[in-house]
Enzyme design. Structure first.
Site, mmCIF file in Angstrom:
data_model
loop_
_atom_site.group_PDB
_atom_site.id
_atom_site.type_symbol
_atom_site.label_atom_id
_atom_site.label_comp_id
_atom_site.label_asym_id
_atom_site.label_seq_id
_atom_site.Cartn_x
_atom_site.Cartn_y
_atom_site.Cartn_z
ATOM 1 N N LEU A 168 0.831 -1.211 0.000
ATOM 2 C CA LEU A 168 0.000 0.000 0.000
ATOM 3 C C LEU A 168 0.864 1.259 0.000
ATOM 4 O O LEU A 168 0.556 2.240 -0.687
ATOM 5 C CB LEU A 168 -0.927 -0.004 1.214
ATOM 6 C CG LEU A 168 -2.065 -1.024 1.188
ATOM 7 C CD1 LEU A 168 -2.692 -1.177 2.579
ATOM 8 C CD2 LEU A 168 -3.142 -0.629 0.175
ATOM 9 N N LYS A 247 -2.857 7.627 10.483
ATOM 10 C CA LYS A 247 -2.875 8.755 9.547
ATOM 11 C C LYS A 247 -2.883 8.226 8.117
ATOM 12 O O LYS A 247 -2.037 7.420 7.733
ATOM 13 C CB LYS A 247 -1.647 9.630 9.779
ATOM 14 C CG LYS A 247 -1.450 10.730 8.740
ATOM 15 C CD LYS A 247 -0.097 11.416 8.916
ATOM 16 C CE LYS A 247 0.219 12.351 7.768
ATOM 17 N NZ LYS A 247 1.574 12.937 7.873
ATOM 18 N N LYS A 259 5.989 21.378 -0.161
ATOM 19 C CA LYS A 259 7.242 20.668 0.072
ATOM 20 C C LYS A 259 8.195 20.894 -1.106
ATOM 21 O O LYS A 259 7.746 21.176 -2.221
ATOM 22 C CB LYS A 259 6.974 19.159 0.203
ATOM 23 C CG LYS A 259 6.243 18.741 1.465
ATOM 24 C CD LYS A 259 6.030 17.238 1.459
ATOM 25 C CE LYS A 259 5.301 16.770 2.705
ATOM 26 N NZ LYS A 259 6.141 16.876 3.920
ATOM 27 N N ARG A 333 -1.415 15.858 12.108
ATOM 28 C CA ARG A 333 -1.968 16.025 13.455
ATOM 29 C C ARG A 333 -3.405 16.540 13.417
ATOM 30 O O ARG A 333 -4.171 16.314 14.352
ATOM 31 C CB ARG A 333 -1.056 16.949 14.269
ATOM 32 C CG ARG A 333 -0.912 18.349 13.722
ATOM 33 C CD ARG A 333 0.371 19.033 14.188
ATOM 34 N NE ARG A 333 1.546 18.454 13.558
ATOM 35 C CZ ARG A 333 2.797 18.841 13.812
ATOM 36 N NH1 ARG A 333 3.030 19.807 14.686
ATOM 37 N NH2 ARG A 333 3.812 18.280 13.197
#
Length: 486
Positions: A168, A247, A259, A333
């Site tokens: 995955l 997550k 990024k 988060r």
């Protein structure tokens, strides 16, 4: 093909010490194996191999691999069982050599620990090549002899669980979108009558007032999914479950806080937390572990569109707390905050979340161990002891109030999603943030960013996404089930 183990020769020993299976094979070939080993060079060191051809008609090729010192036991400096790690590494090397010879089946010496041998074989041969026309030959590992058959089968299940997580995580993000991830896990669990899988759509996420999760997902054209798995392996459906939370960002661009392009492709594995916890549940079901487990995975993509979170935006989490999004790349988060709130609906025996959460975790520990932040010494002990057996180590990190102040000192909201000292203790401030959404007395946050991928650090894993710490989560669940039954 056949893979056999041999131990390092001690100073006072005259000849190499083969395993029980090696001794039996040597007798079968009238001592020719020992004879060849004695004349073809110095004694085999740990992880080194020799290949012999034509020794026996049933095994055209025999690989002998060094196991290191016999009965090494638990290494307190390394925090793992050295015998098990040596076996995993040696068997993986031997099986790959058989694969290079294009032999379709390999029998594996149990080396005194059939589970570790099976893990080494199945993990060592795995490679993601779904999309390549040229593939390495498929090799099927089998146990040599009948000693340890049940443990071998257990090891195969453990390793296949980690390989599911590797699959995955390694797959391209356009092949594993949130819905495709959920459907893949559902398909893996379809045959188990004691498992229910709920693929919750955006409408349900909205109804649950998961504003933090939705704020991350809104920048992408891919709709978010909240995957909920109920495994009822316990004697009573009412027994408090172990709750796993993972997550599930199937691709993380960073959002508006974009990024760098170099290495961004690896962010297809930013759903590593969801991959490991879901794979652990698939494994627990295959093992028929006698406990109840609930898995929760908030799944989405994070893209920098016109709808995406902006730095300075304030969002509201499920428990009502407001969050100032000072950096959109600190999104994991936000997902976990809402999922952890939701996890408290189940009267959990323990809540364990896993996430590729912070680059700071990679800086702190590298790929040596998963960082664990927990409010429970009982929970920590179980995780630590499980990791000694699996060799997939964990290390306890601080959850001090010192870090909490850095996320609660926020000008516009109850919390900031990054610490006010930004780079200082980044993994610790992220954990302190998550703690604000936990009231359970047994909770652990596993930051798996450092163990997300493997270059050459773990010898029985090929280069690529690692699927760590799936086996440690499974072993931890197994320990909890034994504690409950005792």
């Amino acid at each position: 093909g056949l893979v056999l183990g041999i131990y390092s020769r001690e100073k006072d020993e005259g000849s190499a010490q083969l395993t029980s299976a090696g001794d039996a094979f040597d007798r079968l070939v009238s001592g020719k194996l020992r004879e060849l080993l004695s004349v073809c060079g110095p004694p085999l060191k740990k992880g080194k191999t020799r290949i012999f051809h034509g020794l026996h008609q049933d095994f055209p090729s025999v690989v002998v691999v060094g196991l290191g010192k016999k009965n090494a036991g638990i290494n307190d400096q390394e925090n793992w069982n050295e015998d098990k790690e040596n076996i995993r590494a040696a068997v993986a090397v031997g099986c790959r050599q058989i694969q290079d010879l294009e032999i379709p089946c390999v029998e594996v010496d149990p080396c005194g620990d059939a589970q570790a041998a099976a893990e080494g074989a199945v993990l060592g041969l795995h490679e993601y090549n779904e999309l390549k026309q040229k593939k390495k030959p498929l090799v099927t590992p089998q146990l040599h002899g009948s000693a340890g058959k049940k443990n071998w089968e257990k090891g195969v299940i453990y390793a296949e669980g980690q390989n599911l997580a590797r699959y995955l995580m390694e797959a391209p993000a356009n092949h594993v979108t949130p819905i495709k991830f959920a459907e893949h896990i559902e398909q893996k669990l379809r045959s188990f009558s004691n498992v229910k899988v709920h693929i919750r759509p955006e409408k349900k996420i909205t109804a649950e007032q998961m504003g933090a999760f939705l704020s991350v997902a809104k920048g992408s054209a891919e709709p978010p999914i909240f995957l909920e798995i109920h495994y009822s392996g316990g004697a009573n459906a009412s027994d408090s479950p172990l709750v796993f939370v993972g997550k599930g960002v199937t691709f993380d661009s960073g959002g508006i806080s974009l990024k760098p392009s170099s290495g961004m492709d690896a962010m297809r594995a930013d759903m590593g937390g969801a991959a490991t916890v879901c794979s652990a549940i698939v494994t627990a079901a295959a093992l028929n572990l006698p406990l109840n487990i609930i898995g929760l995975a908030p799944l989405c993509e994070k893209k920098p569109s016109g709808k995406a979170n902006k730095p300075g935006d304030v969002v509201r989490a499920k428990n009502g707390k407001t969050i100032q999004v000072d950096n959109t790349d600190a999104e994991g988060r936000l997902l976990l905050a809402d999922a952890l709130c939701y996890a408290h609906n189940f009267n959990a025996r323990a809540i364990v979340n896993a996430a590729t959460l912070t680059g700071a975790m990679d800086v702190a520990l590298g790929s040596a161990a998963t960082g664990v932040f927990t409010n429970s010494s009982w929970l920590w002990t179980h995780l630590f002891e499980a990791s000694i057996l699996t060799g997939d180590r964990v290390w306890r990190m601080p959850l001090f109030e010192h870090y909490t102040k850095q996320v609660t000192d926020c000008p516009l909201a109850d919390l900031s999603n990054i610490g006010k000292k930004s780079r200082a203790g980044g993994a610790c401030t992220a954990a302190a943030f998550l703690k604000q959404f936990v009231t359970a007395s047994h909770w652990a946050h596993l930051d798996i960013a450092g163990v997300m991928s493997n270059k050459d650090e773990v010898p029985y894993l090929r280069k690529g996404m690692a699927g760590r710490p799936t086996r440690t989560l499974v072993e931890f669940a197994a320990r909890l089930s034994q504690e409950k039954n005792n």
